[in-house]
Write a protein that holds these residues in place. Structure first.
Motif, PDB file in Angstrom:
ATOM      1  N   UNK A 106       0.800  -1.049  -0.079  1.00  0.00           N
ATOM      2  CA  UNK A 106       0.002  -0.136  -0.105  1.00  0.00           C
ATOM      3  C   UNK A 106       1.012   1.209  -0.110  1.00  0.00           C
TER       4      UNK A 106
ATOM      5  N   UNK B 174       1.353   4.014   1.326  1.00  0.00           N
ATOM      6  CA  UNK B 174       0.713   4.801   2.517  1.00  0.00           C
ATOM      7  C   UNK B 174       2.042   5.779   3.004  1.00  0.00           C
TER       8      UNK B 174
ATOM      9  N   UNK C 121      -7.811   6.447  10.302  1.00  0.00           N
ATOM     10  CA  UNK C 121      -7.180   5.641   9.286  1.00  0.00           C
ATOM     11  C   UNK C 121      -8.188   4.547   8.978  1.00  0.00           C
TER      12      UNK C 121
ATOM     13  N   UNK D 107     -11.657   5.378   7.671  1.00  0.00           N
ATOM     14  CA  UNK D 107     -11.744   5.543   6.030  1.00  0.00           C
ATOM     15  C   UNK D 107     -12.727   4.381   5.472  1.00  0.00           C
ATOM     16  N   UNK D 108     -12.534   3.364   6.126  1.00  0.00           N
ATOM     17  CA  UNK D 108     -13.375   2.111   5.680  1.00  0.00           C
ATOM     18  C   UNK D 108     -14.810   2.337   5.508  1.00  0.00           C
TER      19      UNK D 108
ATOM     20  N   UNK E 165     -16.007   4.896   4.220  1.00  0.00           N
ATOM     21  CA  UNK E 165     -16.407   5.936   3.189  1.00  0.00           C
ATOM     22  C   UNK E 165     -17.595   5.953   2.254  1.00  0.00           C
ATOM     23  N   UNK E 166     -17.974   4.549   1.974  1.00  0.00           N
ATOM     24  CA  UNK E 166     -19.157   4.479   1.218  1.00  0.00           C
ATOM     25  C   UNK E 166     -20.478   4.762   2.303  1.00  0.00           C
TER      26      UNK E 166
ATOM     27  N   UNK F 236     -20.207   7.551   4.574  1.00  0.00           N
ATOM     28  CA  UNK F 236     -19.896   8.772   5.110  1.00  0.00           C
ATOM     29  C   UNK F 236     -19.751   9.843   3.830  1.00  0.00           C
TER      30      UNK F 236
ATOM     31  N   UNK G 281      -5.004  -2.242   8.629  1.00  0.00           N
ATOM     32  CA  UNK G 281      -5.602  -2.273   7.335  1.00  0.00           C
ATOM     33  C   UNK G 281      -6.766  -3.242   7.167  1.00  0.00           C
TER      34      UNK G 281
ATOM     35  N   UNK H 112      -9.907  -1.787   8.476  1.00  0.00           N
ATOM     36  CA  UNK H 112     -10.460  -0.829   7.527  1.00  0.00           C
ATOM     37  C   UNK H 112     -11.235  -1.868   6.476  1.00  0.00           C
TER      38      UNK H 112
ATOM     39  N   UNK I 266     -15.370  -1.812   5.228  1.00  0.00           N
ATOM     40  CA  UNK I 266     -15.597  -1.730   3.784  1.00  0.00           C
ATOM     41  C   UNK I 266     -16.992  -2.547   3.557  1.00  0.00           C
TER      42      UNK I 266
ATOM     43  N   UNK J  51     -11.802  15.816   3.235  1.00  0.00           N
ATOM     44  CA  UNK J  51     -11.709  14.533   3.664  1.00  0.00           C
ATOM     45  C   UNK J  51     -10.801  13.544   2.194  1.00  0.00           C
TER      46      UNK J  51
ATOM     47  N   UNK K 169      -7.150  12.015   2.635  1.00  0.00           N
ATOM     48  CA  UNK K 169      -7.099  10.491   2.110  1.00  0.00           C
ATOM     49  C   UNK K 169      -5.857  10.438   1.104  1.00  0.00           C
TER      50      UNK K 169
ATOM     51  N   UNK L 107      -3.672  12.381   0.584  1.00  0.00           N
ATOM     52  CA  UNK L 107      -2.044  12.433   1.336  1.00  0.00           C
ATOM     53  C   UNK L 107      -1.442  11.133   1.514  1.00  0.00           C
ATOM     54  N   UNK L 108      -2.592  10.548   2.595  1.00  0.00           N
ATOM     55  CA  UNK L 108      -1.969   9.157   3.470  1.00  0.00           C
ATOM     56  C   UNK L 108      -2.019   8.149   2.393  1.00  0.00           C
ATOM     57  N   UNK L 109      -3.080   7.911   1.779  1.00  0.00           N
ATOM     58  CA  UNK L 109      -3.230   6.616   1.139  1.00  0.00           C
ATOM     59  C   UNK L 109      -3.901   6.700  -0.284  1.00  0.00           C
ATOM     60  N   UNK L 110      -3.180   7.393  -1.212  1.00  0.00           N
ATOM     61  CA  UNK L 110      -3.905   7.541  -2.524  1.00  0.00           C
ATOM     62  C   UNK L 110      -4.509   6.187  -3.250  1.00  0.00           C
TER      63      UNK L 110
ATOM     64  N   UNK M  46      -5.920   3.870  -1.666  1.00  0.00           N
ATOM     65  CA  UNK M  46      -7.197   3.550  -1.152  1.00  0.00           C
ATOM     66  C   UNK M  46      -8.231   4.398  -1.846  1.00  0.00           C
TER      67      UNK M  46
ATOM     68  N   UNK N 191     -11.773   3.376  -3.877  1.00  0.00           N
ATOM     69  CA  UNK N 191     -13.458   3.865  -3.555  1.00  0.00           C
ATOM     70  C   UNK N 191     -13.919   4.937  -4.026  1.00  0.00           C
TER      71      UNK N 191
END
Lengths: 249, 288
Positions: free
Chosen positions: A78, A80, A91, A94-95, A97-98, A100, A143, A146, A150, B159, B163, B165-168, B170, B174
């Motif tokens: 990844x 990261x 972090x 972020x999972x 996302x769909x 929020x 990870x 996360x 998802x 947001x 993201x 920046x941290x984990x392109x 990912x 999504x």
């Protein structure tokens, strides 16, 4: 049983050179499938194709009505930025996302789901830690948390247990088993043949060409593994154009 | 004390205007600077500041020291360079820094040439170092408007920007929001540089952006606090810089940036997060 993914004479690669060559077949919904093969066999390329990061050179992948959000993907390395000032909780969040999206807030329910996911991977107490302070194994656990959030129907894991110790890989594999129990489709690239034999009912043995695909015991025979090992890794710069018709049936 | 710290601002309108200008500027530029720093694009701000110069210079060529002509020219030049850089970086093997370096050097040379051709040395100084003590209503409104736009847009793209920046990887898996957020961010960089250009000039505009951001890095472990510190630090630099320039009779733009620089050096030395003194001091390690 219905198929989650169907490969139709699929060829994936870079600069016209195939890395996965003429793959046919289907991944059943709810399958727990290992993808095995030497380095350069096309495992990562196949996964990138499945999640849509690269387009097929020929043939196609039918995602059988799956939207992009239904497929969760853990890449091998990844990209990261570990020096970024963000903590484990954010972090993992972020999972969601769909749920929020760009602006949605994180309410109490979401907060509890995030806490549960962090607990499920054994990182409770690490919520406020900066990601830069995590060890390699803890990073991988994060990870996976996360991925848990998802909540995807298809989960694609590219060598998830590389460079993590036995305890961590056992813990993380428990999650994979849990996903399998929930009838999710899980594809995992792995190198540890004995681990695959012990834990995965289905295996695809890949060495650019598909060598064998099916029941793990019938796929991972000494002959098949030898065949896979013999396939050359390097691209032939002057390879002729492939004569097999590319039009998908 | 009152006479020294607040008196000048009560007495002189131009100082009040300058203070309003630097405050608005710092509120917008601080957060932008933090993202530039975290994306390892600190020098991009500098390069972009030079990139807007030919546009502003052409505006100057056409209509003298006219706010709208110079702003429009600067915006257009900045956006063109930002877009070209983004496109070149995404489509070719050239990375963002190399793509930008080529464009900004050209721009700086072109800009200085144009201004020198038609203007006096005073004009050139104005362009290079700004005129924070001569902000008229229009310029002040422009700076405040840019700061407002910056904070609103930043809130909208916050947001995906974090993201990315941290984990392109990912974010790509999504959502497709990464590229638009990146471009919107670059646009924000440009409008803040235009603001900074009017107040501090093309050479120092980046100072109010990057120095407070780097200062924040030494006091905060999380990005929210970092942004707050950067903005606060910029606002304080504006205030203290103007005050010093008034009392000591030094040019105000450089004074503002020097205060920001002093804050940065103090943080570098004594900062709570990775400051040099803490790193050097022998500290007993913990048990676990």
């Amino acid at each position: 049983m219905t198929a989650a993914l169907r490969f139709n004479n699929l060829t994936l690669g870079y600069d016209r050179h195939p890395a996965v060559h003429h793959l046919n077949g289907a991944v059943d919904t709810g399958a727990l499938m290992a993808v095995v093969g030497p380095n350069g066999a096309g495992k990562s390329t196949l996964f990138k194709g499945i999640v849509g990061m690269i387009k097929p050179l020929a043939g196609r992948i039918d995602r059988e009505g799956l939207a992009a959000r239904d497929i969760a993907y853990l890449p091998q390395a990844a990209e990261i930025d570990r020096s970024f000032p963000i903590n484990v909780f954010d972090m993992v969040a972020m999972g969601l996302w769909h749920h929020t999206g760009l602006f949605g807030g994180i309410d109490k329910t979401a907060r509890r789901r995030i806490d549960d996911a962090i607990a499920a991977v054994g990182l409770t107490g690490f919520e406020d830690r900066a990601i830069g302070t995590l060890s390699g194994g803890q990073m991988q656990r994060m990870l996976f948390a996360r991925l848990l959030l998802q909540d995807a129907r298809v989960i694609v894991l590219d060598e998830p247990f590389n460079a993590v110790d036995a305890k961590t890989s056992a813990d993380l594999f428990d999650l994979v088993r849990r996903w399998h129990g929930e009838k999710r489709t899980v594809l995992t690239a792995l190198h540890d043949i004995d681990f695959v034999r012990a834990n995965f009912p289905e295996t695809l043995l890949l060495a650019r060409e598909p060598v064998a695909w099916g029941n793990t015991t019938t796929v991972l025979t000494p002959e098949n593994l030898l065949t896979a090992r013999r396939m050359c890794e390097a691209f032939d710069e002057h390879a002729a154009e492939c004569a097999v018709p590319t039009a998908a049936a | 004390m009152y006479d020294w710290l607040i008196g000048p601002f009560v007495e002189f309108e131009f100082l009040r205007r300058a203070l309003a200008g630097t405050t608005a500027l710092a509120l917008g530029a601080g957060p932008i600077g933090v993202f530039l720093m975290l994306r390892r694009m600190s020098l991009v701000g500098d390069a972009m500041a030079h990139a807007i110069l030919p546009g502003a210079a052409i505006g100057f060529l056409v209509s003298g020291l006219n706010l709208f002509a110079m702003t429009a020219g600067g915006l257009i030049a900045g956006c063109v360079v930002a877009l070209l850089t983004g496109i070149v970086a995404r489509m070719t093997e050239l990375k963002e820094d190399a793509a930008l370096a080529t464009f900004y050097l050209l721009s700086l040379a072109l800009g200085v040439t144009i201004v020198s051709m038609v203007g006096t040395n005073i004009d050139l100084l104005h362009v290079l170092f700004g005129s924070v003590l001569a902000l008229d209503n229009q310029t002040l409104l422009l700076i405040a408007g840019n700061a407002t736009i910056t904070l609103i847009v930043l809130a909208l793209i916050y947001r995906p920007l974090v993201i990315e920046c941290v984990d392109p990887g990912f974010l790509r898996s999504v959502s497709g929001a990464g590229a638009p957020a990146h471009l919107a961010f670059l646009a924000l960089v440009v409008i803040n540089l235009v603001s900074g250009f009017h107040a501090l000039g093309t050479l120092l505009a980046v100072g109010i952006m990057m120095l407070p951001a780097a200062t924040g890095r030494f006091w905060a472990r999380d990005i929210t606090l970092m942004i707050v510190i950067a903005a606060a630090c910029g606002v304080f630099s504006g205030y203290a810089g103007l005050l010093i320039s008034y009392h000591a009779g030094v040019p105000s733009g450089p004074a503002v940036i020097l205060v920001a620089g002093v804050l940065y050096i103090l943080s570098l030395l004594f900062g709570h997060v990775g400051g040099l003194v803490r790193l050097m001091l022998p500290q007993r390690h913990l048990e676990a």
